[in-house]
Scaffold this active site. Structure first.
Site, mmCIF file in Angstrom:
data_model
loop_
_atom_site.group_PDB
_atom_site.id
_atom_site.type_symbol
_atom_site.label_atom_id
_atom_site.label_comp_id
_atom_site.label_asym_id
_atom_site.label_seq_id
_atom_site.Cartn_x
_atom_site.Cartn_y
_atom_site.Cartn_z
ATOM 1 N N ILE A 1 -4.137 4.599 0.519
ATOM 2 C CA ILE A 1 -4.668 4.983 1.827
ATOM 3 C C ILE A 1 -5.843 5.942 1.680
ATOM 4 C CG2 ILE A 1 -4.091 6.143 3.997
ATOM 5 C CD1 ILE A 1 -1.109 5.368 3.331
ATOM 6 N N TYR B 1 0.837 -1.197 0.000
ATOM 7 C CA TYR B 1 0.000 0.000 0.000
ATOM 8 C C TYR B 1 0.873 1.249 0.000
ATOM 9 C CZ TYR B 1 0.840 0.923 5.009
ATOM 10 O OH TYR B 1 1.422 1.205 6.225
ATOM 11 N N CYS B 2 0.294 2.358 -0.475
ATOM 12 C CA CYS B 2 0.961 3.658 -0.458
ATOM 13 C C CYS B 2 -0.134 4.724 -0.396
ATOM 14 C CB CYS B 2 1.870 3.842 -1.674
ATOM 15 S SG CYS B 2 1.022 3.697 -3.267
ATOM 16 N N THR B 3 0.197 5.975 -0.638
ATOM 17 C CA THR B 3 -0.769 7.065 -0.454
ATOM 18 C C THR B 3 -1.956 6.962 -1.410
ATOM 19 O OG1 THR B 3 1.038 8.511 0.233
ATOM 20 C CG2 THR B 3 -1.055 9.570 -0.332
#
Length: 322
Positions: free
Chosen positions: A205, A176-178
């Site tokens: 996110i 996962y990342c932004t």
């Protein structure tokens, strides 16, 4: 009333003449009075912009009208004002700097999970939730029990592959990342290096907060605009970041008042007042220290800023002031 939209988006697709596309895209943003940062590369488009709600609606419609971006996913938030002070549309080799130009996410990448699917999988015994963001980002907020990497920027991610294989090979890897863009290449790279069960949180996110309530995301999500960090978790929020000075829990991100330091760290209100906006005694005593107004945010100098800079075709009509 929140009259402005903030858009976060990316799309991997082949752009045959990225410089021409960059030029046309810049003009489109000027026409719609948008501000923000956009990267155009042969591999696609990556941006975060702000503008009046109706202008952002027109922008999204214009982008989606191009068959190359038909499947683009815009994450939309709302604000009382612009989240940026300038517009930059740049042509670069990659839409996210990873040094992995051989990786093509349109050919192979991790399985995309919706926020709800991610939520249902993340706590399973054979799953590793992997944060592929930089250390200053995950120090502000991360998923509960996530594996984080000691990297200053995403281009260091490939250096961690041996460490990850040694610890987690055979596990299901949920990246996962932004907003999802880093996971496209990170998950594809993991597959290339022999990991078999690789997934990614679609929309990152930000989308998880919007569609799944942000449950078990601890702290705030670091964002690359004037907001600095945003709330994600509406279910069981906690603060995990600590004041740089006194180490009490604090999610208040500031820049050090010493412009030669400009360290971007959490500093609580009490220490902000006591240190006059500085991160250390040395910075507090520096002769060039900026006046502290209680926010720890220092507007960049926009003197000489020209929104038409970089355009080959100049228009006589200047963009509307915002």
């Amino acid at each position: 009333m929140k009259k402005y939209s903030i858009l976060l988006y990316y799309h991997y697709t082949k752009i045959e003449d990225p410089e021409l596309f960059r030029e046309e895209h810049h003009l489109l943003c000027l026409k719609l009075n948008l501000l923000g940062r956009i990267i155009v590369a042969p591999e696609g488009l990556n941006g975060t912009v702000s503008g009046l709600v109706e202008d952002c609606e027109a922008y999204m419609a214009a982008v989606k009208a191009d068959p190359r971006f038909e499947g683009i996913d815009f994450k939309v938030d709302y604000a009382k004002e612009h989240a940026f002070t300038k517009l930059h549309v740049r042509h670069k080799p990659e839409i996210v700097h990873a040094g992995l130009r051989n990786i093509d996410p349109t050919e192979r990448t991790g399985v995309h999970l919706s926020p709800q699917e991610f939520k249902e999988m993340k706590d399973q015994e054979d799953v590793v939730v992997l944060d592929v963001r930089s250390d200053y980002e995950h120090s502000m907020g991360k998923f509960k029990n996530a594996v984080t990497l000691d990297i200053e920027n995403f281009r260091e991610f490939p250096e961690k592959i041996d460490e990850l294989k040694e610890k987690y090979e055979g596990k299901k890897i949920l990246t996962y990342c932004t907003g999802g863009i880093k996971c496209e290449k990170a998950s594809a790279f993991l597959l290339e290096k022999g990991f078999e069960n690789v997934y990614q949180l679609h929309g990152g996110i930000i989308k998880y907060g919007m569609e799944a309530g942000g449950e078990d995301f601890e702290g705030k999500c670091y964002v690359f605009d004037n907001r600095v960090a945003v709330e994600v978790n509406k279910v069981n929020p906690v603060v995990i970041s600590k004041c740089h000075v006194c180490e009490t829990p604090s999610a208040r991100m500031v820049n050090c008042a010493n412009p030669h330091c400009n360290l971007h760290v959490p500093i609580c209100e009490s220490c902000g007042t006591k240190m006059d906006g500085a991160c250390s005694t040395t910075c507090q005593e520096h002769p060039d220290k900026r006046p502290y107004d209680g926010t720890g945010y220092y507007q960049k100098n926009t003197n000489g800023y020209n929104p038409y800079k970089g355009l080959n075709r100049r228009k006589t009509e200047q963009p509307k002031a915002v």
